[in-house]
Design a protein around this motif. Structure first.
Motif, PDB file in Angstrom:
ATOM      1  N   TYR A   1       0.832  -1.209   0.000  1.00  9.62           N
ATOM      2  CA  TYR A   1       0.000   0.000   0.000  1.00  9.62           C
ATOM      3  C   TYR A   1       0.862   1.253   0.000  1.00  9.62           C
ATOM      4  O   TYR A   1       1.868   1.332   0.712  1.00  9.62           O
ATOM      5  CB  TYR A   1      -0.904   0.020   1.239  1.00  9.62           C
ATOM      6  N   ARG A   2       0.450   2.243  -0.791  1.00  5.36           N
ATOM      7  CA  ARG A   2       1.066   3.565  -0.728  1.00  5.36           C
ATOM      8  C   ARG A   2       0.019   4.625  -1.051  1.00  5.36           C
ATOM      9  O   ARG A   2      -0.969   4.362  -1.741  1.00  5.36           O
ATOM     10  CB  ARG A   2       2.246   3.691  -1.688  1.00  5.36           C
ATOM     11  N   PHE A   3       0.261   5.836  -0.555  1.00  2.00           N
ATOM     12  CA  PHE A   3      -0.649   6.953  -0.782  1.00  2.00           C
ATOM     13  C   PHE A   3       0.051   8.036  -1.593  1.00  2.00           C
ATOM     14  O   PHE A   3       1.224   8.346  -1.368  1.00  2.00           O
ATOM     15  CB  PHE A   3      -1.126   7.540   0.542  1.00  2.00           C
ATOM     16  N   VAL A   4      -0.694   8.626  -2.541  1.00  2.00           N
ATOM     17  CA  VAL A   4      -0.214   9.747  -3.332  1.00  2.00           C
ATOM     18  C   VAL A   4      -1.258  10.860  -3.262  1.00  2.00           C
ATOM     19  O   VAL A   4      -2.437  10.629  -3.570  1.00  2.00           O
ATOM     20  CB  VAL A   4       0.011   9.361  -4.808  1.00  2.00           C
ATOM     21  N   LYS A   5      -0.841  12.045  -2.838  1.00  2.00           N
ATOM     22  CA  LYS A   5      -1.746  13.185  -2.830  1.00  2.00           C
ATOM     23  C   LYS A   5      -1.598  13.962  -4.130  1.00  2.00           C
ATOM     24  O   LYS A   5      -0.506  14.458  -4.451  1.00  2.00           O
ATOM     25  CB  LYS A   5      -1.462  14.103  -1.633  1.00  2.00           C
ATOM     26  N   ALA A   6      -2.678  14.063  -4.878  1.00  2.00           N
ATOM     27  CA  ALA A   6      -2.643  14.799  -6.146  1.00  2.00           C
ATOM     28  C   ALA A   6      -4.064  15.002  -6.651  1.00  2.00           C
ATOM     29  O   ALA A   6      -5.003  14.314  -6.231  1.00  2.00           O
ATOM     30  CB  ALA A   6      -1.820  14.054  -7.193  1.00  2.00           C
ATOM     31  N   ASP A   7      -4.203  15.953  -7.557  1.00  2.71           N
ATOM     32  CA  ASP A   7      -5.484  16.291  -8.175  1.00  2.71           C
ATOM     33  C   ASP A   7      -5.600  15.533  -9.492  1.00  2.71           C
ATOM     34  O   ASP A   7      -4.712  15.625 -10.351  1.00  2.71           O
ATOM     35  CB  ASP A   7      -5.525  17.801  -8.419  1.00  2.71           C
ATOM     36  N   ILE A   8      -6.692  14.791  -9.675  1.00  4.70           N
ATOM     37  CA  ILE A   8      -6.841  14.022 -10.921  1.00  4.70           C
ATOM     38  C   ILE A   8      -6.960  14.941 -12.140  1.00  4.70           C
ATOM     39  O   ILE A   8      -6.738  14.495 -13.273  1.00  4.70           O
ATOM     40  CB  ILE A   8      -8.057  13.072 -10.875  1.00  4.70           C
TER      41      ILE A   8
END
Length: 339
Positions: free
Chosen positions: A56-63
């Motif tokens: 599992y990993r998280f990425v913060k970004a706007d689609i």
């Protein structure tokens, strides 16, 4: 065994968040990337139990950020995209339609371009039964995959637009896709402005529960964990290009739902406060899920067992929702309902 790479957009939200946990637990040999912008409804505390997992990993970004999405897809080499990310609250879409167009339509188009550019096994677009419009109160009528799209709110119009884009990218470019359209979800980590968690939280706080109009609007309720299992099946076995409706056959009026929760918490129905109906409030939604049932899916939760589990979850996780309903959310609530 080949490690499949799955991108889940909107994985800090309600349904996407439950799906992320479902996938991380069920498929330890899959690498799950959770992409979310963390807007008002995004919350990562729900994932504290899986943050250390190898898969599992998280990425913060706007689609809607094209450059970032292209970079993410180039680096990620995803096999599957499961696209939940969306502005989803009808009331908010009436107040500010523009953000719904930006995220739900333009954001989806950016993701489709990235998926087309870097090649994927399948793009699963998670939509809603609200794109079909409304049904009358005839209990023998249901939405099917062949029902014409006739959205009635800015939210459902933006979702219908994104559905059509997904279809077009399949027909024009051969992008492998599925579209799922679900009925109203409920369960753990549901954002407290939606009907069921709103009712639970306000009853527990001894506050009046707002009910639009006369409370006679009917919805088909689907437990979020049943929804997760359905999307899992569609992702792996759904026929390319097909639409699948996901419904629980648990129709209730909004007033029935509110009364069920109040009674489960042993409180008085005097807490119910009828408020002015919202514009364009659809009368009834009901889904025929037989196409998906033939693929091998059936819901495990009745409304009775599901709502009991959900009420119990909110009782045991007060710290989660109490934090959310403070501050800016309370300002929004006061403005929206005026109580």
């Amino acid at each position: 065994m080949t490690r499949k790479k799955v991108l889940v957009t909107g994985g800090a939200g309600f349904i996407g968040g439950n799906f992320v946990q479902y996938m991380v637990d069920k498929y330890p040999h899959y690498d799950i990337t959770n992409l979310d912008l963390l807007t008002y409804a995004g919350d990562l505390t729900k994932h504290s139990g899986i943050e250390g997992r190898e898969n599992y990993r998280f990425v913060k970004a706007d689609i809607a950020d094209r450059d970032k999405m292209m970079d993410l897809f180039q680096q990620g080499q995803f096999h599957y995209v499961v696209h939940f990310a969306a502005e989803s609250h009808v009331d908010r879409s009436i107040t500010d339609p523009g953000i719904f167009v930006k995220t739900n339509v333009l954001g989806t188009q950016v993701l489709l371009d990235a998926a087309k550019a870097y090649g994927i096994n399948k793009f699963v677009h998670v939509s809603t039964d609200e794109v079909y419009g409304e049904l009358d109160f005839d209990p023998d009528t249901f939405f099917t995959e062949e029902t014409p799209i006739q959205p009635n709110s800015p939210y459902s119009a933006s979702k219908a637009s994104s559905d059509l884009l997904v279809r077009a990218y399949h027909e024009t470019f051969g992008l492998p896709v599925n579209i799922t359209r679900c009925s109203n979800n409920y369960g753990p980590y549901h954002f407290p402005e939606k009907l069921i968690p709103l009712t639970i939280s306000r009853v527990l706080n001894g506050q009046n529960v707002p009910v639009y109009g006369d409370g006679g609007n009917i919805r088909d309720w689907l437990h979020v964990w049943d929804h997760c299992s359905a999307i899992d099946l569609v992702m792996h076995e759904g026929a390319i290009g097909e639409v699948y409706n996901i419904g629980g056959h648990n129709e209730r009026t909004n007033l029935e739902v509110v009364k069920t929760i109040i009674n489960a918490l042993n409180q008085s129905e005097d807490l119910i406060e009828f408020v002015k109906d919202r514009p364009g409030h659809d009368k009834r939604y009901a889904i025929d899920p037989s196409k998906l049932t033939k693929l091998g899916w059936n819901p495990k939760y009745t409304f009775e067992t599901g709502i009991s589990q959900t009420v119990e979850w909110y009782l045991n996780n007060k710290s989660w929702w109490e934090r959310i309903i403070s501050g800016e959310y309370q300002n929004y609530f006061d403005k929206q309902y005026g109580i």
